[in-house]
Design a protein around this motif. Sequence first.
Motif, PDB file in Angstrom:
ATOM      1  N   ASN A  26       0.976  -0.984  -0.058  1.00  0.00           N
ATOM      2  CA  ASN A  26      -0.038  -0.048   0.130  1.00  0.00           C
ATOM      3  C   ASN A  26       0.737   1.439   0.061  1.00  0.00           C
ATOM      4  OD1 ASN A  26      -1.812   2.228   0.373  1.00  0.00           O
ATOM      5  ND2 ASN A  26      -2.523   1.403   2.289  1.00  0.00           N
ATOM      6  N   LEU A  27       1.184   1.800  -1.124  1.00  0.00           N
ATOM      7  CA  LEU A  27       2.013   3.142  -1.329  1.00  0.00           C
ATOM      8  C   LEU A  27       1.296   4.049  -0.992  1.00  0.00           C
ATOM      9  CD1 LEU A  27       4.030   1.484  -4.194  1.00  0.00           C
ATOM     10  CD2 LEU A  27       4.771   1.800  -1.953  1.00  0.00           C
ATOM     11  N   GLY A  28       0.033   4.092  -1.025  1.00  0.00           N
ATOM     12  CA  GLY A  28      -0.740   5.134  -0.673  1.00  0.00           C
ATOM     13  C   GLY A  28      -0.466   6.083   0.684  1.00  0.00           C
ATOM     14  N   VAL A  29      -0.039   5.310   1.506  1.00  0.00           N
ATOM     15  CA  VAL A  29       0.466   5.934   3.026  1.00  0.00           C
ATOM     16  C   VAL A  29       1.663   6.881   2.751  1.00  0.00           C
ATOM     17  CG1 VAL A  29      -0.851   4.031   4.250  1.00  0.00           C
ATOM     18  CG2 VAL A  29       1.773   4.073   3.700  1.00  0.00           C
ATOM     19  N   TRP A  39       3.613  14.355  -1.870  1.00  0.00           N
ATOM     20  CA  TRP A  39       5.056  14.574  -1.838  1.00  0.00           C
ATOM     21  C   TRP A  39       5.359  15.780  -2.726  1.00  0.00           C
ATOM     22  CZ3 TRP A  39       4.149   9.154  -2.877  1.00  0.00           C
ATOM     23  CH2 TRP A  39       4.302   8.837  -4.223  1.00  0.00           C
ATOM     24  N   GLY A  40       4.651  16.451  -3.176  1.00  0.00           N
ATOM     25  CA  GLY A  40       5.036  17.797  -4.017  1.00  0.00           C
ATOM     26  C   GLY A  40       5.191  17.394  -5.394  1.00  0.00           C
ATOM     27  N   GLY A  41       4.626  16.223  -6.040  1.00  0.00           N
ATOM     28  CA  GLY A  41       4.250  16.093  -7.176  1.00  0.00           C
ATOM     29  C   GLY A  41       5.308  15.398  -8.080  1.00  0.00           C
ATOM     30  N   SER A  56      12.069 -13.890  -7.708  1.00  0.00           N
ATOM     31  CA  SER A  56      11.271 -14.693  -8.579  1.00  0.00           C
ATOM     32  C   SER A  56       9.843 -13.954  -8.421  1.00  0.00           C
ATOM     33  CB  SER A  56      11.108 -16.080  -8.054  1.00  0.00           C
ATOM     34  OG  SER A  56      12.151 -16.771  -8.098  1.00  0.00           O
ATOM     35  N   LEU A  57       9.550 -13.314  -7.187  1.00  0.00           N
ATOM     36  CA  LEU A  57       8.351 -12.907  -7.106  1.00  0.00           C
ATOM     37  C   LEU A  57       8.278 -11.181  -7.241  1.00  0.00           C
ATOM     38  CD1 LEU A  57       7.322 -14.527  -3.601  1.00  0.00           C
ATOM     39  CD2 LEU A  57       6.609 -15.167  -5.839  1.00  0.00           C
ATOM     40  N   TRP A  58       7.277 -10.759  -7.895  1.00  0.00           N
ATOM     41  CA  TRP A  58       7.194  -9.516  -8.513  1.00  0.00           C
ATOM     42  C   TRP A  58       6.594  -8.525  -7.127  1.00  0.00           C
ATOM     43  CZ3 TRP A  58       6.251  -7.014 -13.203  1.00  0.00           C
ATOM     44  CH2 TRP A  58       6.657  -7.828 -14.613  1.00  0.00           C
ATOM     45  N   LEU A  59       7.429  -7.509  -7.051  1.00  0.00           N
ATOM     46  CA  LEU A  59       6.880  -6.277  -6.209  1.00  0.00           C
ATOM     47  C   LEU A  59       5.632  -5.852  -6.793  1.00  0.00           C
ATOM     48  CD1 LEU A  59       6.980  -4.235  -3.686  1.00  0.00           C
ATOM     49  CD2 LEU A  59       8.635  -3.103  -5.104  1.00  0.00           C
ATOM     50  N   LYS A  60       4.515  -5.896  -6.298  1.00  0.00           N
ATOM     51  CA  LYS A  60       3.303  -5.421  -6.834  1.00  0.00           C
ATOM     52  C   LYS A  60       2.767  -4.398  -5.576  1.00  0.00           C
ATOM     53  CE  LYS A  60       2.239  -9.692  -9.014  1.00  0.00           C
ATOM     54  NZ  LYS A  60       1.278 -10.922  -8.874  1.00  0.00           N
ATOM     55  N   GLY A  61       2.403  -3.063  -6.208  1.00  0.00           N
ATOM     56  CA  GLY A  61       1.812  -2.264  -5.212  1.00  0.00           C
ATOM     57  C   GLY A  61       1.157  -1.143  -5.852  1.00  0.00           C
ATOM     58  N   GLY A  62       0.704  -0.427  -5.112  1.00  0.00           N
ATOM     59  CA  GLY A  62      -0.324   0.775  -5.651  1.00  0.00           C
ATOM     60  C   GLY A  62      -0.762   1.638  -4.781  1.00  0.00           C
ATOM     61  N   GLN A  63      -1.497   2.613  -5.223  1.00  0.00           N
ATOM     62  CA  GLN A  63      -2.247   3.704  -4.501  1.00  0.00           C
ATOM     63  C   GLN A  63      -1.574   4.916  -4.440  1.00  0.00           C
ATOM     64  OE1 GLN A  63      -5.423   3.359  -4.282  1.00  0.00           O
ATOM     65  NE2 GLN A  63      -5.435   1.378  -4.967  1.00  0.00           N
ATOM     66  N   TRP A  64      -0.128   4.947  -4.881  1.00  0.00           N
ATOM     67  CA  TRP A  64       0.579   6.113  -4.659  1.00  0.00           C
ATOM     68  C   TRP A  64       0.072   7.195  -5.203  1.00  0.00           C
ATOM     69  CZ3 TRP A  64       2.347   8.465  -9.342  1.00  0.00           C
ATOM     70  CH2 TRP A  64       2.457   7.454 -10.146  1.00  0.00           C
ATOM     71  N   PHE A 101       7.635   6.162   0.489  1.00  0.00           N
ATOM     72  CA  PHE A 101       7.498   5.228  -0.530  1.00  0.00           C
ATOM     73  C   PHE A 101       8.592   4.048  -0.752  1.00  0.00           C
ATOM     74  CE2 PHE A 101       8.069   3.983  -4.914  1.00  0.00           C
ATOM     75  CZ  PHE A 101       6.879   4.141  -5.663  1.00  0.00           C
ATOM     76  N   GLN A 102       9.738   4.440  -0.422  1.00  0.00           N
ATOM     77  CA  GLN A 102      10.892   3.271  -0.707  1.00  0.00           C
ATOM     78  C   GLN A 102      10.695   2.332   0.611  1.00  0.00           C
ATOM     79  OE1 GLN A 102      14.011   6.058  -1.380  1.00  0.00           O
ATOM     80  NE2 GLN A 102      14.116   5.098  -3.492  1.00  0.00           N
TER      81      GLN A 102
END
Length: 127
Positions: A49-52, A96-98, A83-91, A59-60
């Motif tokens: 959950n990158l929305g936070v 953070w300023g654009g 092997s496994l993808w980093l999947k995320g969203g909601q950013w 973010f990192q």
Amino acid sequence: MAEVLAAVSALGRQAAVVAYDLGGAFLQPGFVDPHVHFLQAGLFLAYANLGVATSKEAFQQVAAAHVAELEAQEAAEGLPPGSLWLKGGQWDENKWGGALPDRSWLDAVTGPHRPALVSRMDSHMTP
């Protein structure tokens, strides 16, 4: 025009209908597109959950925490690293300023061999 008014009147007997004579001019209605990405919204529940995040560093940090979980899962399942993808969203870059996130933001925490896909809060943009 009379046929249109009659049809609208017949459909809208329970609601007030206001008719405007535009003298033959064209009127373009406003474009409203309320929609939901239902499947993506459900999948996001299992993703980072990158929305936070309110900064590049936050973010990192969120991404790095999820990568640690993926590394543990790979080790437990005997999978090769990456092997496994980093999947995320909601950013949302407005938090953070654009500045839009780019590959360097992710590469710093995933390393060069882990694939990643992170999408914006509206699911319409990925870095």
